[in-house]
Design an enzyme around this catalytic site. Structure first.
Site, PDB file in Angstrom:
ATOM      1  N   ASP A 165       3.330  -4.400   8.045  1.00  0.00           N
ATOM      2  CA  ASP A 165       2.102  -3.620   7.918  1.00  0.00           C
ATOM      3  C   ASP A 165       0.931  -4.606   8.044  1.00  0.00           C
ATOM      4  O   ASP A 165       0.617  -5.335   7.105  1.00  0.00           O
ATOM      5  CB  ASP A 165       2.116  -2.911   6.558  1.00  0.00           C
ATOM      6  CG  ASP A 165       0.780  -2.275   6.202  1.00  0.00           C
ATOM      7  OD1 ASP A 165      -0.199  -2.457   6.959  1.00  0.00           O
ATOM      8  OD2 ASP A 165       0.710  -1.606   5.159  1.00  0.00           O
ATOM      9  N   HIS A 170       0.875  -1.186   0.000  1.00  0.00           N
ATOM     10  CA  HIS A 170       0.000   0.000   0.000  1.00  0.00           C
ATOM     11  C   HIS A 170       0.911   1.234   0.000  1.00  0.00           C
ATOM     12  O   HIS A 170       2.023   1.177   0.537  1.00  0.00           O
ATOM     13  CB  HIS A 170      -0.844  -0.056   1.281  1.00  0.00           C
ATOM     14  CG  HIS A 170      -1.883   1.013   1.411  1.00  0.00           C
ATOM     15  ND1 HIS A 170      -1.590   2.292   1.827  1.00  0.00           N
ATOM     16  CD2 HIS A 170      -3.218   0.994   1.207  1.00  0.00           C
ATOM     17  CE1 HIS A 170      -2.705   3.002   1.870  1.00  0.00           C
ATOM     18  NE2 HIS A 170      -3.713   2.235   1.499  1.00  0.00           N
ATOM     19  N   CYS A 187      -4.840   2.514  -3.564  1.00  0.00           N
ATOM     20  CA  CYS A 187      -3.582   3.039  -3.001  1.00  0.00           C
ATOM     21  C   CYS A 187      -2.453   2.033  -3.173  1.00  0.00           C
ATOM     22  O   CYS A 187      -1.602   1.860  -2.282  1.00  0.00           O
ATOM     23  CB  CYS A 187      -3.728   3.435  -1.536  1.00  0.00           C
ATOM     24  SG  CYS A 187      -4.935   4.711  -1.271  1.00  0.00           S
ATOM     25  N   GLN A 235      -4.309  -5.141   6.966  1.00  0.00           N
ATOM     26  CA  GLN A 235      -5.301  -6.065   6.392  1.00  0.00           C
ATOM     27  C   GLN A 235      -5.226  -7.450   7.029  1.00  0.00           C
ATOM     28  O   GLN A 235      -5.950  -8.357   6.609  1.00  0.00           O
ATOM     29  CB  GLN A 235      -5.089  -6.200   4.876  1.00  0.00           C
ATOM     30  CG  GLN A 235      -5.284  -4.916   4.092  1.00  0.00           C
ATOM     31  CD  GLN A 235      -6.739  -4.458   4.043  1.00  0.00           C
ATOM     32  OE1 GLN A 235      -7.673  -5.217   4.342  1.00  0.00           O
ATOM     33  NE2 GLN A 235      -6.956  -3.205   3.686  1.00  0.00           N
ATOM     34  N   LYS A 288     -10.299  -0.785  10.588  1.00  0.00           N
ATOM     35  CA  LYS A 288     -10.453  -2.023   9.796  1.00  0.00           C
ATOM     36  C   LYS A 288     -10.738  -3.207  10.716  1.00  0.00           C
ATOM     37  O   LYS A 288     -11.021  -4.305  10.269  1.00  0.00           O
ATOM     38  CB  LYS A 288      -9.192  -2.281   8.970  1.00  0.00           C
ATOM     39  CG  LYS A 288      -8.923  -1.203   7.915  1.00  0.00           C
ATOM     40  CD  LYS A 288      -7.759  -1.568   7.043  1.00  0.00           C
ATOM     41  CE  LYS A 288      -7.110  -0.382   6.352  1.00  0.00           C
ATOM     42  NZ  LYS A 288      -7.861   0.154   5.233  1.00  0.00           N
TER      43      LYS A 288
HETATM   44  N1  7TS Z   1      -1.608  -0.636   4.736  1.00  0.00           N
HETATM   45  C1  7TS Z   1      -2.511  -1.431   4.134  1.00  0.00           C
HETATM   46  C2  7TS Z   1      -2.127  -2.823   3.731  1.00  0.00           C
HETATM   47  C3  7TS Z   1      -3.805  -0.947   3.917  1.00  0.00           C
HETATM   48  O1  7TS Z   1      -4.707  -1.732   3.335  1.00  0.00           O
HETATM   49  C4  7TS Z   1      -4.135   0.375   4.305  1.00  0.00           C
HETATM   50  C5  7TS Z   1      -5.483   0.971   4.029  1.00  0.00           C
HETATM   51  C6  7TS Z   1      -3.153   1.130   4.956  1.00  0.00           C
HETATM   52  C7  7TS Z   1      -1.901   0.596   5.139  1.00  0.00           C
HETATM   53  C8  7TS Z   1      -3.436   2.495   5.463  1.00  0.00           C
HETATM   54  O2  7TS Z   1      -4.294   2.422   6.537  1.00  0.00           O
HETATM   55  P1  7TS Z   1      -4.878   3.749   7.233  1.00  0.00           P
HETATM   56  O3  7TS Z   1      -5.867   3.246   8.204  1.00  0.00           O
HETATM   57  O4  7TS Z   1      -3.729   4.440   7.866  1.00  0.00           O
HETATM   58  O5  7TS Z   1      -5.498   4.547   6.117  1.00  0.00           O
HETATM   59  N2  7TS Z   1      -6.150   0.381   2.943  1.00  0.00           N
HETATM   60  C9  7TS Z   1      -7.257   0.846   2.322  1.00  0.00           C
HETATM   61  C10 7TS Z   1      -7.907   0.142   1.313  1.00  0.00           C
HETATM   62  O6  7TS Z   1      -7.561  -0.954   0.900  1.00  0.00           O
HETATM   63  N3  7TS Z   1      -8.944   0.872   0.879  1.00  0.00           N
HETATM   64  O7  7TS Z   1      -8.998   2.006   1.591  1.00  0.00           O
HETATM   65  C11 7TS Z   1      -7.947   2.005   2.488  1.00  0.00           C
END
Ligand code: 7TS
Length: 414
Positions: A208, A131, A372, A211, A234
């Site tokens: 990371d 990501h 992303c 997910q 999430k």
């Molecule tokens: N890393 C991964 C693997 C992610 O899927 C996401 C967000 C992030 C980092 C960033 O997370 P945040 O909570 O700091 O924004 N992924 C997604 C997605 O798949 N669709 O919208 C956000």
């Protein structure tokens, strides 16, 4: 994902779905079919109530008042930290830093761990399926320090090439930063193997887990990584709260990232001394209600049982894969043998954004776009994909609704 069959008793879907008030909403006159859990999951009433109760009964600022409310707020906030510690099986609450989310956690590591340590010629290894949150902070610290980024390739299934990875580890490698689960493809990386290989070379590791934590049990001590990051939203918790786990020895050696209140012991104009872990990394008033309700989300998920969730979602993924594969013109993007419960796909002659709009008219919420993860889109030579990402409250009937809606979209657009 692998599940413990002993604890894989079926879920009481009706009860679970009643716990999530938003699932009974109608969208454009149709029952909501929420399949965008990878972007953000929904919250059970318990989490919503926890925030409300916190504000109605206990709110004050933390770590600073002797008055009753401040002590109650502090106890709740620190209680949530202990829940996160247990959830990740970290050794100590000193290793649990509350942040805004995964993005902030990785930026913290890039700046507070990376910036003072990295120099010209040093290398950071990431993979092709990251990501942007696990790409851009490293690019920024590379620009600041003269270090370079190395990217481990993936194959046509979306599997990261482990041999190529091993070949990239060397005396100049300082950090390996990898996703546990790809948000764009669903690939589950065997992070234990990746971390073990890095450790043999004395290389620092960040995983990371954005997910991963909603779908499988994570044990940072058996994983052996230095850092692990995830987001509350999430994991059925609030937005604006997340966690950076860092091994105590590593966090201890790092300077603070942001300066301000709560991260100090003493301040004079000549010299400031910094607070102990984890407060050294928590400058300013934190998202107290968010942390408290994240603790409730963890209680909820553990109540359902991560092994049962993993087993149920594996069934959903198999069913979705089978049904979607039978849709004419549909190609699944990301076919790794180990996948979390999400399916990215494209349909011949139909732009994913148009698909998303038509599905919305049917009450079906999916994500369309580059997720992303633009390098993944480039690799598969698609501008975007449609992505259905499942939670344990989703049902096979909802996957049927997705497939029916896709049929309608093909009639209109194909
Ligand atoms: N890393 C991964 C693997 C992610 O899927 C996401 C967000 C992030 C980092 C960033 O997370 P945040 O909570 O700091 O924004 N992924 C997604 C997605 O798949 N669709 O919208 C956000």
């Amino acid at each position: 994902m692998a599940a413990n069959p002993k604890s894989a008793a079926p879920l009481d879907l009706e009860r679970i779905r009643r716990d999530f008030p938003i699932l009974s909403r109608q969208i454009r006159g149709k029952p909501l079919v929420y399949l965008d859990n990878g972007a953000s999951a929904q919250r059970p009433s318990a989490v919503i109530e926890a925030e409300r109760e916190y504000y109605e009964r206990h709110h004050a600022n933390v770590h600073r008042g002797v008055h009753t409310l401040s002590q109650e707020a502090t106890d709740l906030f620190e209680g949530a930290r202990e829940k996160v510690r247990g959830f990740l099986n970290a050794a100590s609450t000193k290793e649990i830093v509350f942040v805004r989310g995964t993005t902030e956690a990785i930026n913290l590591v890039a700046q507070a761990w990376g910036r003072p340590r990295l120099g010209k010629g040093d290398e950071i290894v990431i993979t092709w399926l990251e990501h942007h949150a696990n790409i851009v902070p490293w690019q920024q610290v590379c620009e600041q320090t003269g270090a370079g980024l190395k990217v481990v390739p993936i194959d046509r299934r979306g599997v990261v090439d482990f041999d190529a990875y091993l070949g990239m580890l060397g005396p100049k490698t300082r950090m390996v930063a990898i996703a546990h689960v790809s948000n764009a493809l669903g690939t589950v990386l065997p992070v234990e193997k990746f971390v073990a290989a890095a450790r043999e070379h004395g290389i620092a590791t960040l995983v990371d887990g954005a997910q991963a934590v909603p779908h499988q049990r994570v044990d940072v001590r058996s994983l052996g990584c230095d850092f692990y990051a995830f987001s509350g939203h999430k994991l059925y918790g609030p937005t604006g709260i997340g966690v950076l786990y860092g091994r105590e020895e590593v966090l201890d050696e790092m300077p603070p990232w942001q300066g301000g209140g709560d991260m100090i012991l003493t301040v004079s104009f000549e010299r400031t001394t910094y607070n102990h872990l984890p407060y050294k990394f928590e400058a300013g008033t934190p998202n107290i209600a968010g942390a408290v309700a994240l603790g409730t989300a963890i209680d909820y998920v553990e109540g359902v049982g991560l092994d049962r969730i993993a087993a149920y979602e594996a069934g959903l993924l198999d069913y979705a894969t089978e049904r979607l594969s039978a849709v004419p013109g549909l190609t699944i993007v990301g076919t790794a043998p180990e996948k979390a419960s999400l399916v990215s796909f494209v349909i011949d002659g139909v732009h994913p954004h148009d698909l998303g709009t038509i599905l919305d008219a049917e009450g079906v919420a999916i994500r369309t776009g580059h997720h992303c993860a633009m390098p993944v889109m480039d690799f598969f030579e698609v501008p975007a994909t449609a992505r259905a990402s499942f939670a344990f409250y989703n049902t096979r009937a909802e996957i049927d609704a997705l497939v029916t809606a896709l049929g309608r979209a093909r009639e209109m657009l194909g």
